[in-house]
Write an enzyme that holds these catalytic residues in place. Structure first.
Site, PDB file in Angstrom:
ATOM      1  N   ASP A  48      -9.270  11.094   0.306  1.00  0.00           N
ATOM      2  CA  ASP A  48     -10.321  11.119  -0.714  1.00  0.00           C
ATOM      3  C   ASP A  48     -11.662  11.413  -0.050  1.00  0.00           C
ATOM      4  O   ASP A  48     -12.212  10.582   0.667  1.00  0.00           O
ATOM      5  CB  ASP A  48     -10.381   9.764  -1.432  1.00  0.00           C
ATOM      6  CG  ASP A  48     -11.372   9.794  -2.578  1.00  0.00           C
ATOM      7  OD1 ASP A  48     -10.967  10.154  -3.701  1.00  0.00           O
ATOM      8  OD2 ASP A  48     -12.562   9.471  -2.360  1.00  0.00           O
ATOM      9  N   TYR A  53     -20.132  13.354   0.997  1.00  0.00           N
ATOM     10  CA  TYR A  53     -19.823  12.646   2.254  1.00  0.00           C
ATOM     11  C   TYR A  53     -20.096  13.500   3.490  1.00  0.00           C
ATOM     12  O   TYR A  53     -20.122  12.981   4.606  1.00  0.00           O
ATOM     13  CB  TYR A  53     -18.367  12.159   2.298  1.00  0.00           C
ATOM     14  CG  TYR A  53     -17.923  11.289   1.134  1.00  0.00           C
ATOM     15  CD1 TYR A  53     -18.857  10.702   0.268  1.00  0.00           C
ATOM     16  CD2 TYR A  53     -16.575  11.050   0.879  1.00  0.00           C
ATOM     17  CE1 TYR A  53     -18.443   9.922  -0.806  1.00  0.00           C
ATOM     18  CE2 TYR A  53     -16.168  10.266  -0.186  1.00  0.00           C
ATOM     19  CZ  TYR A  53     -17.107   9.717  -1.032  1.00  0.00           C
ATOM     20  OH  TYR A  53     -16.696   8.946  -2.091  1.00  0.00           O
ATOM     21  N   LYS A  78     -15.094  15.953  -4.655  1.00  0.00           N
ATOM     22  CA  LYS A  78     -15.931  15.636  -5.827  1.00  0.00           C
ATOM     23  C   LYS A  78     -17.184  16.499  -5.862  1.00  0.00           C
ATOM     24  O   LYS A  78     -17.739  16.831  -4.803  1.00  0.00           O
ATOM     25  CB  LYS A  78     -16.363  14.151  -5.797  1.00  0.00           C
ATOM     26  CG  LYS A  78     -15.240  13.200  -5.446  1.00  0.00           C
ATOM     27  CD  LYS A  78     -15.639  11.738  -5.472  1.00  0.00           C
ATOM     28  CE  LYS A  78     -14.540  10.880  -4.883  1.00  0.00           C
ATOM     29  NZ  LYS A  78     -14.626  10.671  -3.449  1.00  0.00           N
ATOM     30  N   HIS A 111     -18.572  13.450  -9.599  1.00  0.00           N
ATOM     31  CA  HIS A 111     -18.770  12.238  -8.792  1.00  0.00           C
ATOM     32  C   HIS A 111     -19.452  11.116  -9.586  1.00  0.00           C
ATOM     33  O   HIS A 111     -19.054   9.960  -9.498  1.00  0.00           O
ATOM     34  CB  HIS A 111     -19.589  12.601  -7.544  1.00  0.00           C
ATOM     35  CG  HIS A 111     -19.359  11.702  -6.383  1.00  0.00           C
ATOM     36  ND1 HIS A 111     -19.383  12.142  -5.080  1.00  0.00           N
ATOM     37  CD2 HIS A 111     -19.108  10.384  -6.300  1.00  0.00           C
ATOM     38  CE1 HIS A 111     -19.148  11.129  -4.262  1.00  0.00           C
ATOM     39  NE2 HIS A 111     -18.982  10.054  -4.978  1.00  0.00           N
ATOM     40  N   LYS A 235     -11.147   2.773   3.365  1.00  0.00           N
ATOM     41  CA  LYS A 235     -11.721   3.513   4.497  1.00  0.00           C
ATOM     42  C   LYS A 235     -11.660   2.638   5.744  1.00  0.00           C
ATOM     43  O   LYS A 235     -11.942   1.437   5.700  1.00  0.00           O
ATOM     44  CB  LYS A 235     -13.169   3.886   4.181  1.00  0.00           C
ATOM     45  CG  LYS A 235     -13.970   4.425   5.364  1.00  0.00           C
ATOM     46  CD  LYS A 235     -14.781   3.341   6.071  1.00  0.00           C
ATOM     47  CE  LYS A 235     -15.530   3.859   7.289  1.00  0.00           C
ATOM     48  NZ  LYS A 235     -16.188   2.783   8.064  1.00  0.00           N
ATOM     49  N   SER A 236     -11.324   3.247   6.881  1.00  0.00           N
ATOM     50  CA  SER A 236     -11.511   2.584   8.174  1.00  0.00           C
ATOM     51  C   SER A 236     -11.579   3.658   9.257  1.00  0.00           C
ATOM     52  O   SER A 236     -10.945   4.710   9.138  1.00  0.00           O
ATOM     53  CB  SER A 236     -10.364   1.621   8.476  1.00  0.00           C
ATOM     54  OG  SER A 236     -10.613   0.997   9.718  1.00  0.00           O
ATOM     55  N   VAL A 237     -12.365   3.375  10.285  1.00  0.00           N
ATOM     56  CA  VAL A 237     -12.339   4.259  11.461  1.00  0.00           C
ATOM     57  C   VAL A 237     -11.546   3.608  12.594  1.00  0.00           C
ATOM     58  O   VAL A 237     -11.436   4.166  13.667  1.00  0.00           O
ATOM     59  CB  VAL A 237     -13.761   4.601  11.975  1.00  0.00           C
ATOM     60  CG1 VAL A 237     -14.464   5.542  11.010  1.00  0.00           C
ATOM     61  CG2 VAL A 237     -14.596   3.342  12.210  1.00  0.00           C
ATOM     62  N   ARG A 241      -6.733  -1.052  11.944  1.00  0.00           N
ATOM     63  CA  ARG A 241      -6.915  -1.347  10.512  1.00  0.00           C
ATOM     64  C   ARG A 241      -6.307  -0.252   9.644  1.00  0.00           C
ATOM     65  O   ARG A 241      -5.792  -0.539   8.554  1.00  0.00           O
ATOM     66  CB  ARG A 241      -8.405  -1.478  10.200  1.00  0.00           C
ATOM     67  CG  ARG A 241      -8.994  -2.776  10.708  1.00  0.00           C
ATOM     68  CD  ARG A 241     -10.492  -2.719  10.573  1.00  0.00           C
ATOM     69  NE  ARG A 241     -11.126  -3.980  10.837  1.00  0.00           N
ATOM     70  CZ  ARG A 241     -12.439  -4.155  10.840  1.00  0.00           C
ATOM     71  NH1 ARG A 241     -13.241  -3.138  10.557  1.00  0.00           N
ATOM     72  NH2 ARG A 241     -12.959  -5.327  11.100  1.00  0.00           N
ATOM     73  N   ASN A 245      -3.737  -1.418   6.901  1.00  0.00           N
ATOM     74  CA  ASN A 245      -4.001  -1.244   5.470  1.00  0.00           C
ATOM     75  C   ASN A 245      -2.840  -0.599   4.714  1.00  0.00           C
ATOM     76  O   ASN A 245      -2.632  -0.878   3.540  1.00  0.00           O
ATOM     77  CB  ASN A 245      -5.290  -0.436   5.265  1.00  0.00           C
ATOM     78  CG  ASN A 245      -6.531  -1.217   5.677  1.00  0.00           C
ATOM     79  OD1 ASN A 245      -6.482  -2.424   5.861  1.00  0.00           O
ATOM     80  ND2 ASN A 245      -7.653  -0.512   5.842  1.00  0.00           N
TER      81      ASN A 245
HETATM   82  P1  NDP Z   1     -13.695  -0.179   1.439  1.00  0.00           P
HETATM   83  O1  NDP Z   1     -13.583  -1.259   0.404  1.00  0.00           O
HETATM   84  O2  NDP Z   1     -12.532   0.691   1.703  1.00  0.00           O
HETATM   85  O3  NDP Z   1     -14.149  -0.909   2.784  1.00  0.00           O
HETATM   86  C1  NDP Z   1     -14.428  -0.206   3.969  1.00  0.00           C
HETATM   87  C2  NDP Z   1     -15.056  -1.191   4.957  1.00  0.00           C
HETATM   88  O4  NDP Z   1     -14.130  -2.230   5.258  1.00  0.00           O
HETATM   89  C3  NDP Z   1     -15.427  -0.537   6.258  1.00  0.00           C
HETATM   90  O5  NDP Z   1     -16.600  -1.178   6.715  1.00  0.00           O
HETATM   91  C4  NDP Z   1     -14.254  -0.876   7.178  1.00  0.00           C
HETATM   92  O6  NDP Z   1     -14.709  -0.982   8.514  1.00  0.00           O
HETATM   93  C5  NDP Z   1     -13.807  -2.212   6.667  1.00  0.00           C
HETATM   94  N1  NDP Z   1     -12.346  -2.411   6.746  1.00  0.00           N
HETATM   95  C6  NDP Z   1     -11.375  -1.501   6.455  1.00  0.00           C
HETATM   96  N2  NDP Z   1     -10.153  -2.042   6.616  1.00  0.00           N
HETATM   97  C7  NDP Z   1     -10.353  -3.317   7.012  1.00  0.00           C
HETATM   98  C8  NDP Z   1      -9.475  -4.389   7.344  1.00  0.00           C
HETATM   99  N3  NDP Z   1      -8.152  -4.231   7.289  1.00  0.00           N
HETATM  100  N4  NDP Z   1     -10.029  -5.576   7.705  1.00  0.00           N
HETATM  101  C9  NDP Z   1     -11.354  -5.738   7.763  1.00  0.00           C
HETATM  102  N5  NDP Z   1     -12.241  -4.770   7.462  1.00  0.00           N
HETATM  103  C10 NDP Z   1     -11.738  -3.560   7.087  1.00  0.00           C
HETATM  104  O7  NDP Z   1     -15.012   0.649   1.074  1.00  0.00           O
HETATM  105  P2  NDP Z   1     -15.408   2.158   0.792  1.00  0.00           P
HETATM  106  O8  NDP Z   1     -16.720   2.057   0.124  1.00  0.00           O
HETATM  107  O9  NDP Z   1     -15.282   3.010   1.955  1.00  0.00           O
HETATM  108  O10 NDP Z   1     -14.349   2.648  -0.310  1.00  0.00           O
HETATM  109  C11 NDP Z   1     -13.145   3.324  -0.007  1.00  0.00           C
HETATM  110  C12 NDP Z   1     -13.201   4.762  -0.474  1.00  0.00           C
HETATM  111  O11 NDP Z   1     -13.503   4.820  -1.875  1.00  0.00           O
HETATM  112  C13 NDP Z   1     -14.305   5.598   0.171  1.00  0.00           C
HETATM  113  O12 NDP Z   1     -14.039   5.937   1.500  1.00  0.00           O
HETATM  114  C14 NDP Z   1     -14.365   6.761  -0.779  1.00  0.00           C
HETATM  115  O13 NDP Z   1     -13.283   7.630  -0.557  1.00  0.00           O
HETATM  116  C15 NDP Z   1     -14.213   6.036  -2.129  1.00  0.00           C
HETATM  117  N6  NDP Z   1     -15.527   5.733  -2.730  1.00  0.00           N
HETATM  118  C16 NDP Z   1     -15.879   6.425  -3.851  1.00  0.00           C
HETATM  119  C17 NDP Z   1     -17.081   6.211  -4.481  1.00  0.00           C
HETATM  120  C18 NDP Z   1     -17.419   6.973  -5.702  1.00  0.00           C
HETATM  121  O14 NDP Z   1     -18.551   6.903  -6.160  1.00  0.00           O
HETATM  122  N7  NDP Z   1     -16.507   7.725  -6.266  1.00  0.00           N
HETATM  123  C19 NDP Z   1     -18.066   5.244  -3.953  1.00  0.00           C
HETATM  124  C20 NDP Z   1     -17.596   4.527  -2.783  1.00  0.00           C
HETATM  125  C21 NDP Z   1     -16.364   4.758  -2.220  1.00  0.00           C
HETATM  126  P3  NDP Z   1     -14.072  -0.105   9.731  1.00  0.00           P
HETATM  127  O15 NDP Z   1     -14.210   1.342   9.371  1.00  0.00           O
HETATM  128  O16 NDP Z   1     -14.916  -0.527  10.899  1.00  0.00           O
HETATM  129  O17 NDP Z   1     -12.635  -0.553   9.843  1.00  0.00           O
END
Ligand code: NDP
Length: 282
Positions: A48, A53, A78, A111, A235-237, A241, A245
């Site tokens: 996604d 982005y 989007k 979006h 999302k995660s980098v 994780r 996930n």
């Molecule tokens: P998420 O709820 O997926 O959370 C991501 C955060 O959580 C990051 O800081 C990540 O850190 C951390 N994280 C991920 N996995 C774990 C884990 N297992 N344990 C602890 N921490 C974890 O947030 P997003 O806002 O990124 O939402 C996901 C996706 O939704 C986006 O990437 C995008 O594709 C979509 N989105 C769409 C929007 C819209 O307007 N349509 C708006 C916002 C998001 P780290 O990377 O360090 O692991």
């Protein structure tokens, strides 16, 4: 199109989307190829992204480097907020495909509805997405951050019902009413920020369930989304994780646990309110 353990959700246009995927919001372009390849390696087949982005190019690059057949990967992008006018939407969609280096996207979304911009006209934007579906370059089309009043307008004024509505959903924003509307109108719900960017992971109810079922808090919350029937793409980098996930298809939550998590709803957003959000990039 699903990997063995990730279920598919059939959309109202007959296509099947993997219920679980990888979100790349806030992944720097320089980190996107590596993170997306780690996701493919872990079994993700659904990415996604969005023009907003700034990493569509790198997502396309990862798809190519993965060596996966194109029809085994679901790619969503989007339309950005500065491109709602039909001619801009056409130009930006061409650019999205060219950045991705793909002939088509599996799903293309508006979006944000931006009801206070463009004289409140997101219907002509939607009709432009209908063109993209007709010409085959967007296999499915949908919306993001649409509230029921926005969806009602499309129902009254457009031909095609959005296949999905991608909105903020997590235990502190359960979105029961909007989700009910979407189910009633055969619009699949995609839950963005499914773990509220980490904010729900310290919740005592979630921690108690996680300890009892032997999974992490993030896995319990992601499984809750799956059991409710929503589509999710955390999302995660971090490679551990990323693997953690997706490792949620070997257990289930009881009905009581699902209800207990839904009961945490505080109507609390982490992101903007779609009725007032009006950000247009330069
Ligand atoms: P998420 O709820 O997926 O959370 C991501 C955060 O959580 C990051 O800081 C990540 O850190 C951390 N994280 C991920 N996995 C774990 C884990 N297992 N344990 C602890 N921490 C974890 O947030 P997003 O806002 O990124 O939402 C996901 C996706 O939704 C986006 O990437 C995008 O594709 C979509 N989105 C769409 C929007 C819209 O307007 N349509 C708006 C916002 C998001 P780290 O990377 O360090 O692991």
């Amino acid at each position: 199109m699903t990997t063995s353990h990730v279920p598919g959700i059939t959309l109202n246009d007959g296509r099947t989307i993997p219920q679980f995927g990888f979100g790349v919001f806030q992944i720097e372009p320089k980190d996107t190829v590596k993170a997306t390849l780690a996701a493919f390696e872990a079994g993700y087949r659904h990415i996604d992204t969005a023009e907003m982005y700034g990493n569509e190019k790198e997502v396309g690059e990862a798809v190519r480097q993965s060596g996966l057949p194109r029809d085994e990967v679901w790619v969503t992008s989007k339309l950005n907020n500065n491109a709602h006018r039909p001619d801009d939407a056409r130009r930006f969609f061409d650019r999205t495909l060219s950045e991705l280096g793909l002939d088509y996207v599996d799903l293309f979304l508006i979006h944000w509805p931006l009801p206070t911009r463009y004289d409140g006209d997101f219907v002509s934007t939607w009709k432009t997405l209908e063109e993209f579906q007709h010409d085959g370059r967007a296999k499915s089309i949908g919306v993001s951050n649409f509230q029921t009043n926005h969806l009602n307008r499309l129902r009254d004024e457009a031909d095609i019902t959005p296949a999905v509505n991608q909105v903020e959903v997590h235990p502190y924003l359960a979105q029961n009413e909007l989700r009910r509307y979407c189910v009633e109108h055969q619009i699949a719900v995609e839950a963005w920020s499914p773990i509220a960017q980490g904010k729900v992971l310290d919740d005592p109810t979630i921690i108690e369930i996680a300890q009892r079922v032997g999974k992490s808090p993030a896995q319990v919350v992601l499984r809750w989304h799956i059991e409710r029937g929503d589509i999710v793409f955390p999302k995660s980098v971090n490679p551990e994780r990323i693997t953690e996930n997706i490792d949620i298809f070997d257990f289930e939550l009881s009905g009581e646990d699902v209800q207990a998590i839904t009961g945490l709803d505080r109507h609390e957003r982490t992101g903007p309110d779609p009725d007032t959000f009006d950000m247009i990039p330069d």
